[in-house]
Design a protein around this motif. Structure first.
Motif, PDB file in Angstrom:
ATOM      1  N   ALA A 196       0.831  -1.210   0.000  1.00  0.00           N
ATOM      2  CA  ALA A 196       0.000   0.000   0.000  1.00  0.00           C
ATOM      3  C   ALA A 196       0.867   1.262   0.000  1.00  0.00           C
ATOM      4  O   ALA A 196       0.570   2.239  -0.698  1.00  0.00           O
ATOM      5  CB  ALA A 196      -0.925  -0.008   1.209  1.00  0.00           C
ATOM      6  N   LYS A 197       1.965   1.235   0.763  1.00  0.00           N
ATOM      7  CA  LYS A 197       2.863   2.395   0.814  1.00  0.00           C
ATOM      8  C   LYS A 197       3.532   2.650  -0.533  1.00  0.00           C
ATOM      9  O   LYS A 197       3.826   3.790  -0.888  1.00  0.00           O
ATOM     10  CB  LYS A 197       3.928   2.174   1.888  1.00  0.00           C
ATOM     11  CG  LYS A 197       3.393   2.278   3.306  1.00  0.00           C
ATOM     12  CD  LYS A 197       4.464   1.936   4.334  1.00  0.00           C
ATOM     13  CE  LYS A 197       3.888   1.979   5.751  1.00  0.00           C
ATOM     14  NZ  LYS A 197       4.892   1.561   6.762  1.00  0.00           N
ATOM     15  N   LYS A 198       3.776   1.579  -1.283  1.00  0.00           N
ATOM     16  CA  LYS A 198       4.413   1.717  -2.595  1.00  0.00           C
ATOM     17  C   LYS A 198       3.406   2.025  -3.698  1.00  0.00           C
ATOM     18  O   LYS A 198       3.786   2.170  -4.859  1.00  0.00           O
ATOM     19  CB  LYS A 198       5.166   0.431  -2.943  1.00  0.00           C
ATOM     20  CG  LYS A 198       6.388   0.186  -2.069  1.00  0.00           C
ATOM     21  CD  LYS A 198       7.098  -1.099  -2.474  1.00  0.00           C
ATOM     22  CE  LYS A 198       8.349  -1.314  -1.635  1.00  0.00           C
ATOM     23  NZ  LYS A 198       9.044  -2.581  -2.000  1.00  0.00           N
ATOM     24  N   GLY A 199       2.126   2.085  -3.322  1.00  0.00           N
ATOM     25  CA  GLY A 199       1.097   2.421  -4.296  1.00  0.00           C
ATOM     26  C   GLY A 199       0.651   1.257  -5.160  1.00  0.00           C
ATOM     27  O   GLY A 199      -0.055   1.447  -6.153  1.00  0.00           O
ATOM     28  N   LYS A 200       1.040   0.039  -4.784  1.00  0.00           N
ATOM     29  CA  LYS A 200       0.641  -1.133  -5.571  1.00  0.00           C
ATOM     30  C   LYS A 200      -0.836  -1.449  -5.380  1.00  0.00           C
ATOM     31  O   LYS A 200      -1.503  -1.916  -6.303  1.00  0.00           O
ATOM     32  CB  LYS A 200       1.469  -2.359  -5.162  1.00  0.00           C
ATOM     33  CG  LYS A 200       2.969  -2.149  -5.168  1.00  0.00           C
ATOM     34  CD  LYS A 200       3.500  -1.940  -6.550  1.00  0.00           C
ATOM     35  CE  LYS A 200       5.029  -1.874  -6.539  1.00  0.00           C
ATOM     36  NZ  LYS A 200       5.568  -1.565  -7.865  1.00  0.00           N
ATOM     37  N   ILE A 201      -1.322  -1.254  -4.163  1.00  0.00           N
ATOM     38  CA  ILE A 201      -2.742  -1.437  -3.869  1.00  0.00           C
ATOM     39  C   ILE A 201      -3.225  -0.218  -3.100  1.00  0.00           C
ATOM     40  O   ILE A 201      -2.424   0.482  -2.466  1.00  0.00           O
ATOM     41  CB  ILE A 201      -3.008  -2.724  -3.050  1.00  0.00           C
ATOM     42  CG1 ILE A 201      -2.214  -2.698  -1.738  1.00  0.00           C
ATOM     43  CG2 ILE A 201      -2.680  -3.963  -3.849  1.00  0.00           C
ATOM     44  CD1 ILE A 201      -2.540  -3.854  -0.814  1.00  0.00           C
TER      45      ILE A 201
END
Length: 629
Positions: free
Chosen positions: A245-250
């Motif tokens: 989530a932090k990496k913007g994947k989800i």
């Protein structure tokens, strides 16, 4: 005096051999590492049917294991949490959440009935001195089930590592029955954490498996993780989701762990997110799906070996037949000895031979008289009469003689004879008896070990396909730059995995990755996201011969940033490029004296598609002025 090289080499070999054989790699016979075997031996030694403090078990095991209490305690907790052979009382931790067990002084355990039935038999166990010579410990326990595959194992030694996955109790024993019947069989891993298992590449224990969590769609905005993959905990899985989530994947709004006796992790989706798309992203970017490489290394005959699941199972089945045969032979000898003793007692008491030694004055004469009188009934003997037999008869107390019951004695003999017949029948067809033994184990314990992991083939999720297009890339035609930090009128919204195809007017092309700012050329005529399925139709002029060619192609193979030529001569000029492979274009030729045709229509639909690096079809013998699409 030994040289340093010789001393180091010798010590290293000794250390490596010790770690491989005596610490890290399990034995094929009982499926246990030395510390586990010593724990089971201590539990059996201490067994009185009651629970024992783990601290006491650890202390007793230290008589056999020289590596301290910490390794014994941690190994005992791991074995107990497999829920196969040990009954526990107290907090032994949680395999789902990863919570640790309480201190050894607070928790208790004992062997269960399955362990006592299938792991121990002193009469067929080989013992050796413990490390300090004060005690005896088993070389291997006489396990009557394929324990190595049942428990699984993991260990790192010098120059090798083993990773054996646990399997299902019922499936292993049913496979053994099929082996004895010469039938085909298959066995696959089964995990306490449940989950979904893809065994496509299992390769009989020397390949890899993929394991997925079971995720339910509660509603459009909520996902519930109900089962987790083997090798993960709710804590590690939540950490992987947070990281994605932090990496913007989800994109999620919250994640909560409600796990107690059963796993339940609630994931709330962010506004505008779709449950099905997020589900795919969880499998692609988090520990909701993991791949486990397996390597079946074990110790056999004091040497490390790599084997397959089937080879291990067949070896264990053969050993089971051998062990049951040994037990039957021992039982037969015991019954024959018991029958012999009862027969001699019957002769001695019923024929009142004890009366005939009342007047005898010396012990030697007593022995002689009894031997003479007993030999009158020699036909009834099971075997030859010995001095030890006579001494046992003389030890019979008068009270026992006076209470002697002929009918009861005869009944005892008949029972032994029946048991002896049964043992002989089993020895005669040991394979049949082995199948009966396994069947009884299944009937008695099978219901306690249902399969927990579902076996299912699932497709690999390509992260490129589910990646969100959230990166803006700009192209400035005047400066010839492309990138995320470039200011230009042409823009593209792409994911991090996309690449760009650049085709220039000099009939060259290349594929590049996304960067903040990359110079591609001011002569770029075509810039777009690379798609290996896209078809191109081009007309170019080979500058060495000034001959125009046309061709249709797809660009499928490339090296990033490498410049390729559309003109095989290496010198070309791109006259036309399009993506409609059925297009009709008007070709204008340079006007020359006596040239009758100065323009004509070229139909790409009549052109056969070829490779990108071929010459193509010649359009004309004239030089091209321009092409209009």
């Amino acid at each position: 005096m030994l040289s340093a090289k010789t001393m180091i080499s010798t010590n290293f070999i000794e250390y490596a051999s010790y770690v491989i054989k005596d610490r890290a790699i399990p034995d094929i016979d009982d499926g246990l590492k030395p510390v586990q075997r010593r724990i089971f031996h201590s539990l059996f030694e201490m067994d009185d049917g009651k629970y024992h403090k783990v601290a006491n078990i650890v202390g007793n095991t230290m008589k056999y294991h020289p590596h301290g209490d910490a390794s014994i305690y941690s190994s005992l907790v791991v074995v107990a949490n497999k829920e196969l052979f040990i009954d526990t009382q107290g907090n032994f931790g949680n395999i789902f959440t990863g919570d640790e067990a309480s201190a050894a002084r607070y928790i208790e355990c004992r062997l269960n009935s399955l362990a006592k039935e299938v792991l121990f038999n002193k009469e067929i166990t080989e013992y050796v001195d413990s490390y300090d010579g004060r005690n005896k410990e088993p070389v291997a326990l006489p396990a009557k089930i394929p324990n190595l595959l049942l428990m699984g194992a993991e260990g790192i030694a010098v120059g090798m590592a083993t990773k054996i996955l646990p399997h299902n109790f019922n499936e292993l024993l049913n496979a053994q029955i099929k082996i004895l019947k010469n039938q085909k069989y298959e066995v696959y891993p089964d995990f306490q954490q449940c989950g979904i298992l893809d065994v496509t590449d299992y390769n009989l224990g020397n390949g890899k498996v993929r394991v997925r969590a079971v995720i339910e769609v509660a509603n459009e905005k909520t996902l519930l993780i109900k089962e987790i993959p083997f090798g993960t905990t709710t804590e590690s899985l939540i950490a992987s989701v947070d990281n994605a989530a932090k990496k913007g994947k989800i994109k999620i709004s919250s994640i909560n762990d409600f796990t107690a006796e059963k796993v339940e992790i609630e994931i709330k989706l962010a506004r505008g997110e779709n449950a099905d798309d997020t589900l795919k992203a969880l499998f692609a970017y988090t520990d909701c799906e993991i791949s486990i490489s397996v390597n079946l290394i074990l110790i056999q005959d004091n040497k490390p070996r790599q084997m397959t699941v089937n080879e291990v199972l067949e070896y264990n089945t053969k050993k089971l037949v051998s062990d049951l045969n040994k037990e039957l032979e021992i039982e037969k000898n015991k019954l024959e000895q018991r029958l012999h003793n009862l027969t001699l007692e019957r002769i001695f008491i019923e024929n009142r031979i004890y009366k005939k030694i009342e007047e005898v004055t010396t012990y030697e004469k007593v022995i002689s008289v009894v031997e003479t009188e007993m030999n009158k009934f020699k036909k009834m003997f099971i075997r030859e009469l010995t001095k030890e037999d006579i001494e046992k008869l003389l030890e019979i107390k008068i009270k026992r003689i006076s209470l002697y019951d002929i009918e009861n004695h005869k009944k005892n003999i008949d029972d032994i004879v029946r048991n002896l017949q049964l043992v002989n029948e089993r020895l005669k067809d040991i394979k049949k008896y082995t199948i009966e033994y396994i069947t009884n184990l299944l009937a008695k314990y099978g219901k306690n070990y249902p399969r927990k992991t579902k076996i299912k083939k699932f497709e690999t999720i390509d992260v490129k396909e589910i990646a969100q297009p959230d990166i803006k890339v700009y192209w400035d035609k005047q400066s010839g730059f492309l990138g995320t930090d470039v200011k230009g009128e042409d823009s593209f919204t792409v994911s991090q995995f996309e690449k760009f195809l650049i085709i220039n007017t000099d009939a060259t092309y290349k594929v590049i990755g996304i960067d903040s700012k990359t110079f591609i050329d001011t002569n770029a005529i075509y810039v777009d996201v690379f798609n290996p399925k896209k078809h191109f139709a081009v007309i170019y002029t080979d500058l060495e011969t000034t001959t125009p060619y046309a061709k249709k192609f797809k660009i499928e193979k490339f090296l990033t940033n490498k410049v390729y030529q559309l003109s095989p001569s290496g010198k070309g000029k791109l006259e036309y490029i399009g993506t409609n492979v059925k297009a009709k274009v008007k070709v204008f030729y340079k006007k020359k004296p006596k040239q009758k045709v100065n323009e004509e229509v070229f139909d790409f639909s009549k052109l056969e598609e070829k490779g990108v690096l071929v010459w193509g079809n010649r359009v004309a013998t004239k030089e091209i002025e321009k092409v209009e699409g």
